[in-house]
Design an enzyme around this catalytic site. Sequence first.
Site, mmCIF file in Angstrom:
data_model
loop_
_atom_site.group_PDB
_atom_site.id
_atom_site.type_symbol
_atom_site.label_atom_id
_atom_site.label_comp_id
_atom_site.label_asym_id
_atom_site.label_seq_id
_atom_site.Cartn_x
_atom_site.Cartn_y
_atom_site.Cartn_z
ATOM 1 N N VAL A 71 43.849 29.509 35.998
ATOM 2 C CA VAL A 71 44.815 28.684 36.725
ATOM 3 C C VAL A 71 44.525 27.202 36.503
ATOM 4 C CG1 VAL A 71 45.794 28.154 38.988
ATOM 5 C CG2 VAL A 71 45.159 30.501 38.434
ATOM 6 N N TYR A 77 33.913 40.976 47.372
ATOM 7 C CA TYR A 77 34.718 39.798 47.008
ATOM 8 C C TYR A 77 35.726 39.489 48.111
ATOM 9 C CZ TYR A 77 38.222 37.131 44.300
ATOM 10 O OH TYR A 77 39.120 36.187 43.854
HETATM 11 O O1 GFB Z 1 43.159 43.694 37.274
HETATM 12 P P1 GFB Z 1 42.348 44.849 37.654
HETATM 13 O O2 GFB Z 1 41.047 45.012 36.939
HETATM 14 O O3 GFB Z 1 41.950 44.860 39.206
HETATM 15 O O4 GFB Z 1 43.284 46.151 37.449
HETATM 16 P P2 GFB Z 1 42.748 45.223 40.538
HETATM 17 C C1 GFB Z 1 42.751 47.347 37.622
HETATM 18 C C2 GFB Z 1 43.762 48.466 37.377
HETATM 19 O O5 GFB Z 1 44.032 48.519 35.976
HETATM 20 C C3 GFB Z 1 43.127 49.784 37.753
HETATM 21 C C4 GFB Z 1 43.572 49.764 35.439
HETATM 22 O O6 GFB Z 1 44.114 50.680 38.176
HETATM 23 C C5 GFB Z 1 42.494 50.246 36.430
HETATM 24 O O7 GFB Z 1 42.348 51.646 36.355
HETATM 25 N N1 GFB Z 1 43.031 49.555 34.089
HETATM 26 C C6 GFB Z 1 43.373 50.275 32.997
HETATM 27 C C7 GFB Z 1 42.144 48.613 33.729
HETATM 28 N N2 GFB Z 1 42.696 49.852 31.920
HETATM 29 C C8 GFB Z 1 41.904 48.825 32.333
HETATM 30 C C9 GFB Z 1 40.970 47.971 31.665
HETATM 31 O O8 GFB Z 1 40.688 48.086 30.478
HETATM 32 N N3 GFB Z 1 40.362 47.008 32.427
HETATM 33 C C10 GFB Z 1 40.656 46.843 33.786
HETATM 34 N N4 GFB Z 1 40.066 45.849 34.448
HETATM 35 N N5 GFB Z 1 41.529 47.636 34.457
HETATM 36 C C11 GFB Z 1 41.507 43.087 41.316
HETATM 37 C C12 GFB Z 1 40.360 42.728 42.205
HETATM 38 O O9 GFB Z 1 41.882 44.387 41.620
HETATM 39 O O10 GFB Z 1 42.639 42.249 41.584
HETATM 40 C C13 GFB Z 1 39.989 41.286 41.960
HETATM 41 O O11 GFB Z 1 39.271 43.581 41.886
HETATM 42 C C14 GFB Z 1 41.191 40.372 42.082
HETATM 43 O O12 GFB Z 1 39.028 40.896 42.904
HETATM 44 C C15 GFB Z 1 42.343 40.914 41.250
HETATM 45 O O13 GFB Z 1 41.594 40.301 43.353
HETATM 46 C C16 GFB Z 1 43.584 40.090 41.481
HETATM 47 O O14 GFB Z 1 44.125 44.748 40.482
HETATM 48 O O15 GFB Z 1 42.536 46.672 40.832
#
Ligand code: GFB
Length: 367
Positions: free
Chosen positions: A14, A139
């Site tokens: 951001v 977090y």
């Molecule tokens: O953005 P993300 O990592 O976090 O997305 P959250 C997670 C979702 O994407 C889960 C799927 O449903 C994962 O199973 N996913 C699929 C993946 N493939 C991948 C991959 O290769 N990497 C990741 N990272 N996810 C976050 C919070 O939650 O939201 C943070 O943990 C922050 O603190 C962020 O608030 C905005 O959306 O689940």
Amino acid sequence: MKDRVLITGGTGLVGHGIRAVSHHYCSELDSEFIFISSKDYDLTSADDVQRMFEQIRPTKIVHLAACVGGLFKNMNQKVDMLEKNLIMNFNIVRGAHDFGVKRLIACLSTCVFPHHIPSYPVTEEMLHEGPPHHSNDAYAYAKRMLEVHCRAYRESCGDDFVCVSPTNIYGPHDNFDIEEGHVLPSLIHKCRLAKLASKPFVIRGTGTPLRQFIYSQDVAHLILRLLDLETCPPHVILSVPESHEVSIREAGVLITQGMNYENSIVLDSSYSDGQHKKTVSSSRIEQLFPDFQFTPLQQGLRETIQWFNDHYHDEARIGILPEETAENPTEDLAAPPPFSSSPLQSFWNRLRSLLAGAGTRDVSEKK
Ligand code: GFB
């Protein structure tokens, strides 16, 4: 007097968004923007923060700096997620009061809201009405305390300290680390590597969780507009409307289109899905700025993929890659064909998303 707007986390997702759009606001806000990163000041050090305030004398602050990451980093590094964020936020809010900052905008996230709620969408008032999802509770509680701290100074000292809660942000200058990154940058990186290696594109989890994705430059515009408001609400969710919500799998298909990837998509449900749904209301931000046009996900992804491919070997944060996947700098990806709205292109995209559905294999074996 010209405002001196301090942007902490000035070299992050951001932070770069604000750099890209701040020229639209300089004259209007009669402000100069000062972007700092952890290379300039360690915000977990009270002495460093004291020195920062003495040297910069900010009149307004946009506090973006945080120890952040995607689902898997949140699950695996809870102590850092709690402690580093609590300490950084404490130093900034206390310093902002001591140095008479006129307005502080502190950044939370929609993952801080309760996991179980009576009905969707989530609204700002629900922040403390129950525990957050366990995957990111460390977090989330650190960020909730930031809201409590800002509110305490507002109520006890009349400080204009407010909070914003963006949904899942994506864009250029994101953290594309495959393990620690958020879902979109991680998948963009993995899709690039899968294309170069002609391997299947693996999406972790079942692909069914739902998310509202907002473009980093949209978040930047909204924050700078809030900074300029006569009276700013104490807490505002920054989100695209509920109707823009997509599943992780749909987001994955959009990434394959943007990367012109034509091999198969594989879902590996041995990985966690995290929170299935965290749909938030965009009504407060849309009431404040009814004219605001959100960047469509397809366009934002296109620009992010273009930036990532252009900067893969220089600016992009790609994390540490396992030896066998590391690229040699000479290799490069042919530019993907433009997202034309030609009937042939959209037919081809439709056919591919159908095929992608058909080609999805679950290679699960519970981890
Ligand atoms: O953005 P993300 O990592 O976090 O997305 P959250 C997670 C979702 O994407 C889960 C799927 O449903 C994962 O199973 N996913 C699929 C993946 N493939 C991948 C991959 O290769 N990497 C990741 N990272 N996810 C976050 C919070 O939650 O939201 C943070 O943990 C922050 O603190 C962020 O608030 C905005 O959306 O689940």
